[in-house]
Scaffold this active site. Structure first.
Site, PDB file in Angstrom:
ATOM      1  N   VAL A   1       8.675   3.783  -3.724  1.00  0.00           N
ATOM      2  CA  VAL A   1       7.460   3.350  -3.019  1.00  0.00           C
ATOM      3  C   VAL A   1       6.831   4.530  -2.290  1.00  0.00           C
ATOM      4  CG1 VAL A   1       6.532   1.778  -1.283  1.00  0.00           C
ATOM      5  CG2 VAL A   1       8.333   0.995  -2.829  1.00  0.00           C
ATOM      6  N   TYR A   2       7.660   5.390  -1.715  1.00  0.00           N
ATOM      7  CA  TYR A   2       7.157   6.620  -1.098  1.00  0.00           C
ATOM      8  C   TYR A   2       6.385   7.448  -2.120  1.00  0.00           C
ATOM      9  CZ  TYR A   2       7.346  11.284   1.045  1.00  0.00           C
ATOM     10  OH  TYR A   2       7.035  12.529   1.548  1.00  0.00           O
ATOM     11  N   ALA A   3       6.981   7.649  -3.309  1.00  0.00           N
ATOM     12  CA  ALA A   3       6.313   8.426  -4.348  1.00  0.00           C
ATOM     13  C   ALA A   3       5.012   7.761  -4.779  1.00  0.00           C
ATOM     14  CB  ALA A   3       7.246   8.609  -5.547  1.00  0.00           C
TER      15      ALA A   3
END
Length: 275
Positions: A148-150
């Site tokens: 999700v960060y990416a």
């Protein structure tokens, strides 16, 4: 010959880590730096040796970003805005609840959009200025364990490059948008993740010092480029993986094994005392 003062620069997430290092590097380059962060006390402490100019800022607040841009514009003109604020939560995407996913996107993507657009409202009227978005290598390749960060960083790089193209199509030649994509940085974001298997992707390269990345950010402020990776070879490496998604998925176990080895090396270094 003394070069003219470049004007005012805003750095978000500047109370510590990379943001504080970027603010210091810009201050050394002659910028009047407005340090911002959610933590008003910590950012005031960080700003004290750099001229003492700080403001609390939640980048998710569009109006607050606009107010900071207006304040910076009133002190020598807003010449630079660095969107550094970000958060990392690791783990498979299905393990995050909706609130966690939303928070990462709101800070990492929408917060940077808010800062970019607040800055551009001032810079477009002046005819010059520069927005630097700190994206990370996770914006160039899918990172297992940091999915999700990416995704939030992929969205930011698309927004940044598209906005730069829109500026050129609208005739704005003196306003720039850049993406800074560093490898893993040894800052508080990673200090507590040496035993986090889901964070292994951040340890697959050589961990960078915040000062090294900050120096590159200051150079980028002087010479705008659309996308800069730190180090350059890692950018080329992850772009190759991104171009071959099937191979990247098959290689994921080996890549993460290398990351876990990197975590063990860093644990030994951290246990040995200050570097």
């Amino acid at each position: 010959m003394t070069k003219p003062a470049p004007g005012a620069a805003v750095v978000t997430g500047a109370a510590g880590g990379l943001g504080r290092a970027i603010a210091a590097a810009l201050h050394a380059d002659g910028w009047q730096v407005l340090l911002t962060d959610l933590d008003a006390g910590a950012v005031a402490d960080a700003a004290a040796p750099l001229g003492g100019w700080s403001r609390p800022l939640d980048v998710r607040d569009e109006d607050a970003c606009a107010a900071v841009a207006a304040e910076a514009a009133g002190r020598g003109g807003l010449g630079l805005w660095v969107n550094n604020a970000g958060i990392l939560v690791t783990g498979p995407s299905w393990e995050h609840d909706a609130a966690t996913r939303r928070r990462m996107v709101e800070v990492n993507t929408l917060g940077a959009m808010n800062g970019t657009l607040a800055a551009l409202a001032v810079m477009r009227a002046r005819g010059h200025g520069h927005v630097v978005n700190v994206v990370s290598l996770a914006g160039l390749v899918a990172a297992p364990g940091e999915t999700v960060y990416a995704a939030s960083k992929h969205a930011l790089i698309a927004f940044s490059i598209g906005t730069l193209a829109d500026l050129r199509l609208a005739g704005h030649r003196g306003v720039h948008v850049s993406c800074l994509c560093p490898d893993g940085i040894w800052t508080p974001m990673l200090h507590g993740r040496l035993d986090d298997a889901n964070a292994a992707a951040s340890f697959t390269g050589t961990l960078l010092s915040p000062e090294r990345v900050a120096r590159r950010a200051a150079r980028l402020a002087r010479r705008p480029r659309p996308v800069v990776s730190v180090p350059r070879w890692r950018g080329a490496q992850v772009r190759l993986l991104d171009a071959l998604p099937g191979a990247a998925v098959r290689l994921a176990p080996l890549i993460l094994a290398a990351g876990r080895a990197g975590q063990r090396r860093q644990r030994r270094r951290a246990g040995a005392g200050p570097r």
